[in-house]
Enzyme design. Structure first.
Site, PDB file in Angstrom:
ATOM      1  N   HIS A   1      26.123  22.034  -9.952  1.00 16.25           N
ATOM      2  CA  HIS A   1      26.751  20.672  -9.666  1.00 16.25           C
ATOM      3  C   HIS A   1      26.304  18.988  -8.999  1.00 16.25           C
ATOM      4  O   HIS A   1      27.140  17.797 -10.169  1.00 16.25           O
ATOM      5  CB  HIS A   1      27.896  20.710  -8.085  1.00 16.25           C
ATOM      6  CG  HIS A   1      28.515  21.906  -8.267  1.00 16.25           C
ATOM      7  ND1 HIS A   1      28.974  21.801  -9.353  1.00 16.25           N
ATOM      8  CD2 HIS A   1      28.385  23.570  -7.071  1.00 16.25           C
ATOM      9  CE1 HIS A   1      29.965  23.469  -8.847  1.00 16.25           C
ATOM     10  NE2 HIS A   1      29.460  24.391  -7.511  1.00 16.25           N
TER      11      HIS A   1
ATOM     12  N   HIS B   1      31.689  29.047  -9.357  1.00 15.64           N
ATOM     13  CA  HIS B   1      31.804  27.801  -9.217  1.00 15.64           C
ATOM     14  C   HIS B   1      31.965  26.871 -10.711  1.00 15.64           C
ATOM     15  O   HIS B   1      30.669  27.570 -11.123  1.00 15.64           O
ATOM     16  CB  HIS B   1      31.719  26.923  -8.377  1.00 15.64           C
ATOM     17  CG  HIS B   1      31.747  27.694  -6.777  1.00 15.64           C
ATOM     18  ND1 HIS B   1      30.378  28.214  -6.422  1.00 15.64           N
ATOM     19  CD2 HIS B   1      32.914  26.749  -5.932  1.00 15.64           C
ATOM     20  CE1 HIS B   1      31.470  28.371  -5.346  1.00 15.64           C
ATOM     21  NE2 HIS B   1      32.917  27.911  -5.416  1.00 15.64           N
TER      22      HIS B   1
HETATM   23  C1  SP5 Z   1      26.009  26.179  -5.755  1.00  9.20           C
HETATM   24  C2  SP5 Z   1      27.545  26.214  -4.824  1.00  9.20           C
HETATM   25  O1  SP5 Z   1      28.395  27.348  -4.807  1.00  9.20           O
HETATM   26  N1  SP5 Z   1      27.989  25.683  -4.549  1.00  9.20           N
HETATM   27  C3  SP5 Z   1      29.412  25.355  -3.861  1.00  9.20           C
HETATM   28  C4  SP5 Z   1      30.508  24.935  -3.626  1.00  9.20           C
HETATM   29  C5  SP5 Z   1      31.333  25.011  -2.602  1.00  9.20           C
HETATM   30  N2  SP5 Z   1      32.185  24.006  -2.009  1.00  9.20           N
HETATM   31  C6  SP5 Z   1      33.390  23.672  -1.394  1.00  9.20           C
HETATM   32  C7  SP5 Z   1      33.862  24.729  -0.657  1.00  9.20           C
HETATM   33  C8  SP5 Z   1      34.992  25.328  -0.630  1.00  9.20           C
HETATM   34  C9  SP5 Z   1      35.319  26.322   0.008  1.00  9.20           C
HETATM   35  N3  SP5 Z   1      36.555  26.785   0.206  1.00  9.20           N
HETATM   36  C10 SP5 Z   1      37.018  28.444   0.227  1.00  9.20           C
HETATM   37  C11 SP5 Z   1      37.792  29.063   1.141  1.00  9.20           C
HETATM   38  C12 SP5 Z   1      37.990  30.145   1.417  1.00  9.20           C
HETATM   39  N4  SP5 Z   1      39.308  30.521   1.902  1.00  9.20           N
HETATM   40 ZN    ZN Z   2      29.522  28.995  -6.580  1.00 11.60          ZN
END
Ligand code: SP5
Ligand code: ZN
Length: 345
Positions: free
Chosen positions: A162, A200
């Site tokens: 990211h 992601h």
């Molecule tokens: C490297 C990597 O995998 N980074 C991911 C960053 C995600 N950050 C935002 C997390 C949002 C989590 N939403 C969770 C919903 C669960 N029900």
């Molecule tokens: Zn990820």
């Protein structure tokens, strides 16, 4: 498979991130890399510390201004108040549309916002040293491939995909996959491919290489209409200028099954093979696992062996770089399954 691992990752250990307006324990924690290291070592893969310095290549991937900030960010934070040693800095203002990002503010939190895409990349005392060790591993992996290694696995954290040329985000500070690719280009490779299989979208990697044809970027990920990072990763993003046609996004709906995911992997591999890369960098996120706490794809342990085997068939020297994956207990065996699937594939 050669494994690169540095204990310096442990120094990146922020306590909390924001989740639904609350502070919760960080999903991206030191035990992740410890489990991966232990599992790979336990299956007999030789482990070494990164031997090369990434300083020169880092400056070809990231902006000087950003690196200067990142390297001293923790000491800047402490200089504001010595009690900050036990606090985490978070940005609270970002230069979105119409605001200026060319002038670096004097205020630390404002600088942190300037160099962040979200409030989800907490810093701690050892963040720079950990991130730098990750970049050193990426450059060292390129060196081992140059010397004839068939594959290398970088057990690095924080993750990287990211992070853009001048910003952190999504737990990432330095884009290790981009550093590996850039380092490979400096060692006689003319074409490199990055295949990003993290749940992601790897927005940082895409943006770094978007106008370049030498590094193909292919990503399979949750559809950004509903999944983080939301603002990049759509199917119509194909690259620009000289890079047009050298970016391929394969977004999949939340809840996608392993069968459908492997169909996307076939498309990703077909495009990658057509690039005829001299080397392959895999942004290996394991948050596609059915048990991942923040993601929704449905891959099981055996699917990671299948993934490794399929990547082997591309027939390229391959550097794996650890990205996400938050089911920490299973992370080690899932990662080792990729490595073993590759070696046996
Ligand atoms: C490297 C990597 O995998 N980074 C991911 C960053 C995600 N950050 C935002 C997390 C949002 C989590 N939403 C969770 C919903 C669960 N029900
Ligand atoms: Zn990820």
């Amino acid at each position: 498979m050669q494994i690169l691992f540095s204990p310096l990752h442990q120094g990146h250990a922020p306590a909390h991130e924001f989740f639904r307006g609350e502070r919760v324990p960080c999903f991206e924690s030191p035990v992740r890399a410890e489990f991966v290291h232990e599992a790979l070592r336990g299956r007999g893969h030789p482990v070494q510390a990164p031997g090369e310095d990434s300083a020169v290549v880092l400056r070809r991937v990231h902006d000087e201004r950003y690196l200067t900030f990142l390297e001293s960010a923790w000491s800047q934070w402490l200089a504001l108040d010595s009690a900050n040693a036990d606090r985490q800095p978070f940005p609270s203002v970002w230069p979105v549309r119409t605001l200026r990002s060319d002038v670096e503010p004097a205020n630390f939190i404002a600088r942190l916002g300037l160099y962040s895409m979200d409030n989800g990349s907490p810093l701690s005392a050892g963040t720079w040293a950990a991130a730098k060790a990750g970049a050193d591993a990426a450059v060292s992996a390129a060196g081992l491939l140059e010397q004839g290694a068939r594959s290398v696995f970088c057990v690095t954290r924080p993750p990287g995909h990211h992070a853009g040329a001048d910003f952190m985000g999504g737990y990432c500070f330095i884009n290790n996959a981009a550093v590996a690719a850039q380092s490979l280009l400096g060692r006689g490779c003319t074409r490199v491919a990055i295949l990003d299989v993290d749940y992601h979208h790897g927005n940082g990697t895409q943006s770094i290489f978007y106008e370049r044809a030498d590094v193909l970027v292919v990503s399979i990920h949750g559809d950004p209409r509903t999944e983080y990072p939301f603002y990049l990763g759509h199917a119509d993003e194909a690259g620009a200028g000289a890079g047009r046609g050298f970016n391929l996004n394969l977004p999949l709906p939340a809840g996608t099954s392993a069968d459908t995911w492997f169909d996307a992997l076939e498309a990703a591999c077909a495009r990658t093979a057509r690039h005829r890369p001299d080397a392959l960098v895999v942004s290996l996120g394991l948050d596609t696992f059915a048990g991942d706490p923040i993601s929704t794809f449905k891959l099981q342990a055996a699917d990671f062996s299948r993934l490794g085997g399929r990547l082997k068939q591309l027939g390229c020297p391959t550097a794996f770089v650890l990205e996400g994956g938050y089911a920490a207990v299973e992370l080690g065996s899932n990662a080792a399954n990729v490595a073993d699937g590759f070696e046996q594939g």
